[in-house]
Structure formats: C-alpha cells, structure tokens
Design an enzyme around this catalytic site. Structure first.
Site, PDB file in Angstrom:
ATOM      1  N   CYS A 162      41.247  33.768  43.337  1.00 40.41           N
ATOM      2  CA  CYS A 162      41.414  35.224  43.239  1.00 40.41           C
ATOM      3  C   CYS A 162      42.875  35.624  43.046  1.00 40.41           C
ATOM      4  O   CYS A 162      43.149  36.735  42.622  1.00 40.41           O
ATOM      5  CB  CYS A 162      40.841  35.895  44.476  1.00 40.41           C
ATOM      6  N   ASP A 205      40.751  29.817  47.578  1.00 43.56           N
ATOM      7  CA  ASP A 205      41.616  30.951  47.931  1.00 43.56           C
ATOM      8  C   ASP A 205      42.676  30.425  48.904  1.00 43.56           C
ATOM      9  O   ASP A 205      42.578  29.283  49.381  1.00 43.56           O
ATOM     10  CB  ASP A 205      40.762  32.067  48.570  1.00 43.56           C
ATOM     11  N   HIS A 248      35.872  41.133  50.413  1.00 43.16           N
ATOM     12  CA  HIS A 248      36.665  41.567  49.254  1.00 43.16           C
ATOM     13  C   HIS A 248      35.677  41.743  48.091  1.00 43.16           C
ATOM     14  O   HIS A 248      35.676  40.984  47.122  1.00 43.16           O
ATOM     15  CB  HIS A 248      37.718  40.506  48.932  1.00 43.16           C
ATOM     16  N   ARG A 268      42.547  49.341  51.423  1.00 41.73           N
ATOM     17  CA  ARG A 268      42.796  47.938  51.802  1.00 41.73           C
ATOM     18  C   ARG A 268      43.234  47.957  53.260  1.00 41.73           C
ATOM     19  O   ARG A 268      44.301  48.494  53.583  1.00 41.73           O
ATOM     20  CB  ARG A 268      43.854  47.294  50.910  1.00 41.73           C
ATOM     21  N   GLN A 305      36.688  41.975  44.271  1.00 40.36           N
ATOM     22  CA  GLN A 305      37.115  40.696  43.720  1.00 40.36           C
ATOM     23  C   GLN A 305      35.911  39.898  43.212  1.00 40.36           C
ATOM     24  O   GLN A 305      35.915  39.378  42.094  1.00 40.36           O
ATOM     25  CB  GLN A 305      37.844  39.890  44.817  1.00 40.36           C
ATOM     26  N   ARG A 327      39.599  42.150  36.782  1.00 43.88           N
ATOM     27  CA  ARG A 327      39.648  43.123  37.874  1.00 43.88           C
ATOM     28  C   ARG A 327      39.674  44.532  37.286  1.00 43.88           C
ATOM     29  O   ARG A 327      39.037  45.439  37.793  1.00 43.88           O
ATOM     30  CB  ARG A 327      40.903  42.904  38.753  1.00 43.88           C
TER      31      ARG A 327
HETATM   32  N1   CP Z   1      43.172  39.162  44.328  1.00 46.11           N
HETATM   33  C1   CP Z   1      43.750  40.266  44.843  1.00 46.11           C
HETATM   34  O1   CP Z   1      43.116  41.107  45.480  1.00 46.11           O
HETATM   35  O2   CP Z   1      45.072  40.372  44.580  1.00 46.11           O
HETATM   36  P1   CP Z   1      46.079  41.449  45.197  1.00 46.11           P
HETATM   37  O3   CP Z   1      46.261  41.108  46.668  1.00 46.11           O
HETATM   38  O4   CP Z   1      47.332  41.263  44.410  1.00 46.11           O
HETATM   39  O5   CP Z   1      45.491  42.816  45.044  1.00 46.11           O
HETATM   40  N1  NVA Z   2      42.051  35.945  51.499  1.00 41.07           N
HETATM   41  C1  NVA Z   2      43.229  36.582  50.947  1.00 41.07           C
HETATM   42  C2  NVA Z   2      42.895  37.261  49.673  1.00 41.07           C
HETATM   43  C3  NVA Z   2      44.051  37.915  48.977  1.00 41.07           C
HETATM   44  C4  NVA Z   2      43.661  38.655  47.736  1.00 41.07           C
HETATM   45  C5  NVA Z   2      43.808  37.554  51.968  1.00 41.07           C
HETATM   46  O1  NVA Z   2      43.034  38.229  52.665  1.00 41.07           O
HETATM   47  O2  NVA Z   2      45.027  37.614  52.098  1.00 41.07           O
END
Ligand code: CP
Ligand code: NVA
Length: 309
Positions: free
Chosen positions: A266, A226, A131, A104, A134, A294
């Site tokens: 999400c 989102d 992502h 990440r 997701q 997930r």
């Molecule tokens: N939706 C998602 O990726 O959640 P987290 O940031 O908790 O991993």
């Molecule tokens: N768009 C959000 C998604 C979190 C799962 C972010 O990048 O923070």
C-alpha cells in the site's frame, strides 16, 4: 431524503463493492481520455488527518477537484479539535458546511463517534482497525491487471494490521481467496477473521491464517505486504523488526507464489525490511499502479457516497 451512507469498514460496501470497482474503471477511462466530468460541482469534502499521509490526502483532494468539487484539509493542531472541542461537536459543525468528511484517526472509536454525529457521509481514511479505501483501490488494481478477482489467491505476509484486516474482509466479498502469513502474536483481529469467513461462505472463497509465510504464499496470484511498524507504533520498532524478519517479501519467498504473481504494497514501503528492492522494483510489482488507482477509486467512493451514483 435517503439516509446518509458512511464507509467506516469495507463491509459497509459489501453489496456494491463490485459496482464501485466498475465505476472506478469508468472514471479512470474518462480521466485518461481527458474528459471533463464534474458531477460534484459545488460540493466540498472536509479531510481530517490525525496522522501523516501522502497518497490518501492527495488522491482525495485531486479527486474532488477533478469531479468539480473542493477539499478542505484540517489538521487537528490547526483546528479547535486540538484544543479540546469534542469530536461530536466538530461533526455537527462540519456537517453544516461540507458534503462529506474523510477522517484518518488513531482510534476507531473516534471514527465511529464522528460518523454517529455527522449528518453527512464519513469516510475512513485509515484507523487502527481498517483502511477500506486502500483495499478498494487494491482490488480495482488486481481486477484491472488480471481481468477477474473471483477464484484468485491473494496472500498477505507480515503484520496483521489495519490494511490486513480490510483485505481479509474485502477479498472474500469479491470471491477471492485470502491467505495471511503472520506471527501468531500479530494475527488480524478475531472478529475480522470470523466476519471474513462468513462472507467467504457466501462467495465460494476461503480465509486462511497461518504462521508460515511460505505456506501463505504457496501458489498465490498476488503477494501483498505492508509496513511492520504502523503509524503510532514507533516505540515498538526494534522488537517488531525482529519479530517480522522471517516475513520479509523477497525473491526467495516469491518462488513459492505463482511465477507471474503480482507484488503489492500500500506504500509507504520500508525497503530492506518488509520488502526488498529487487521485488518492489521488479517486473511483477504493481505498487505504483496501486498508488495511482487510489485516485480513481477515491472518486468512485466520493460519487457513490455523496451523490449516490
Ligand atoms: N497507502 C496510504 O494510505 O498512504 P498514505 O499514508 O500516504 O496516505
Ligand atoms: N499499516 C500502515 C498503513 C499506512 C498507509 C499504518 O497504519 O501506518
């Protein structure tokens, strides 16, 4: 030996997305039946989180454990990455220990750099561009509830961010129409829209980007939103909350969708901002199914990339 496979963009699984969704369903059924299925016994996943995570972290860790393997969580602060060891060197070292790396990242360039230097599969657990895990899980969720994806209209309302980008690419892969309603200043990336349209041309689906949230949602089978302030954008919080206010998913907006349209997010959600309590907690919401899925989708991704199943 077959070349290693990465999942940096949902396009990386364009050819076998349908198979991954089927595999996720199969794995979910096995788990629900209490079956032990450990094809990844002795295998290890490294997880590098530059940003916070609840779902991605826990679902990957539990997923590896249910498949008989193991996950190692690495936060950059606790490793030499935080003291300046390069991403390239880290990739080379981790590849000597583990069977796959989930990352990440703040910057997509770093994701690409890690993948280029790793000899094991690299999985994008969210970056500034996409992502993919997701959206794989979300498409699985829609398929589970509606029993099909082809021809459905998915509307995404709000910020044209990483989640939106992966949806604009992922929906047409499975033949679903995608309609995005967002302010002109926050549209999904132009290359994403172009690529989405290329894919859509081959699957008889449409990619539409509009500024009016009602137009985006009109007749939709799914309404997805989102956060307005993604991780790393906290400084822009006030102006973003103002910019996106007309894009809130609330009961008035939902009236423009199909009566039984699914509500998706999400998570984490900012209740009262991008979505209201009555909608996220209402009967059409599948947000916690998305969250559960997930786990099942992650297991399918891990199996496909690590063992080629
Ligand atoms: N939706 C998602 O990726 O959640 P987290 O940031 O908790 O991993
Ligand atoms: N768009 C959000 C998604 C979190 C799962 C972010 O990048 O923070």
């Amino acid at each position: 030996m077959a070349a290693k496979r990465d999942l940096l963009s949902i396009i990386d699984v364009e050819r076998d997305l349908v198979g991954i969704l089927e595999l996720a369903g199969n794995l979910k059924n096995r788990t629900r039946a209490g079956e032990t299925f450990e094809p990844l016994r002795g295998r290890t996943l490294a997880m590098i989180f530059e940003k916070a995570s609840t779902r991605t972290r826990v679902s990957f860790e539990v997923g590896m454990s249910q498949l008989g393997g193991h996950a190692v969580n690495l936060s950059p602060q606790d490793t030499q990455l935080g003291r300046g060891e390069t991403i390239a060197d880290t990739a080379k070292v981790l590849s000597r220990y583990v069977d796959a790396i989930m990352y990440r990242a703040y910057r997509h360039e770093d994701m690409v750099e890690l993948a280029r230097n790793a000899t094991v599969p690299v999985i994008n657990g969210l970056d500034n561009i996409e992502h993919p895990c997701q959206i794989i899980s979300d498409l699985f969720t829609v398929l589970e509830v509606r029993k099909k994806l082809k021809g459905l209209k998915i509307a995404y309302v709000g910020d044209g961010n990483n989640v939106c980008n992966s949806l604009v690419l992922g929906a047409p892969i499975v033949g679903a129409h995608i309609s995005v309603g967002c302010p002109p200043s926050s549209r999904p990336d132009p290359w994403v829209v172009e690529e989405g349209k290329r894919i859509a041309a081959g699957t008889d689906s449409h990619v539409q980007i509009v500024s009016d949230p009602k137009e985006a949602v009109a007749g939709a089978d799914v309404v997805y939103t989102d956060v307005w302030v993604s991780m790393g954008m906290e400084k822009e919080k006030l102006e973003r909350e103002k910019l996106f206010r007309p894009y809130q998913v609330n009961s008035a907006l939902m009236k423009h969708a199909k009566e039984d349209a699914l509500v998706m997010h999400c998570l984490p959600a900012h209740r009262g901002l991008e979505i209201t309590d009555d909608v996220i907690d209402g009967p059409q919401s599948v947000v916690f199914d998305q969250a559960e899925n997930r786990l099942h989708a992650q297991k399918a991704i891990l199996l496909r990339l690590i063992s080629g199943t």
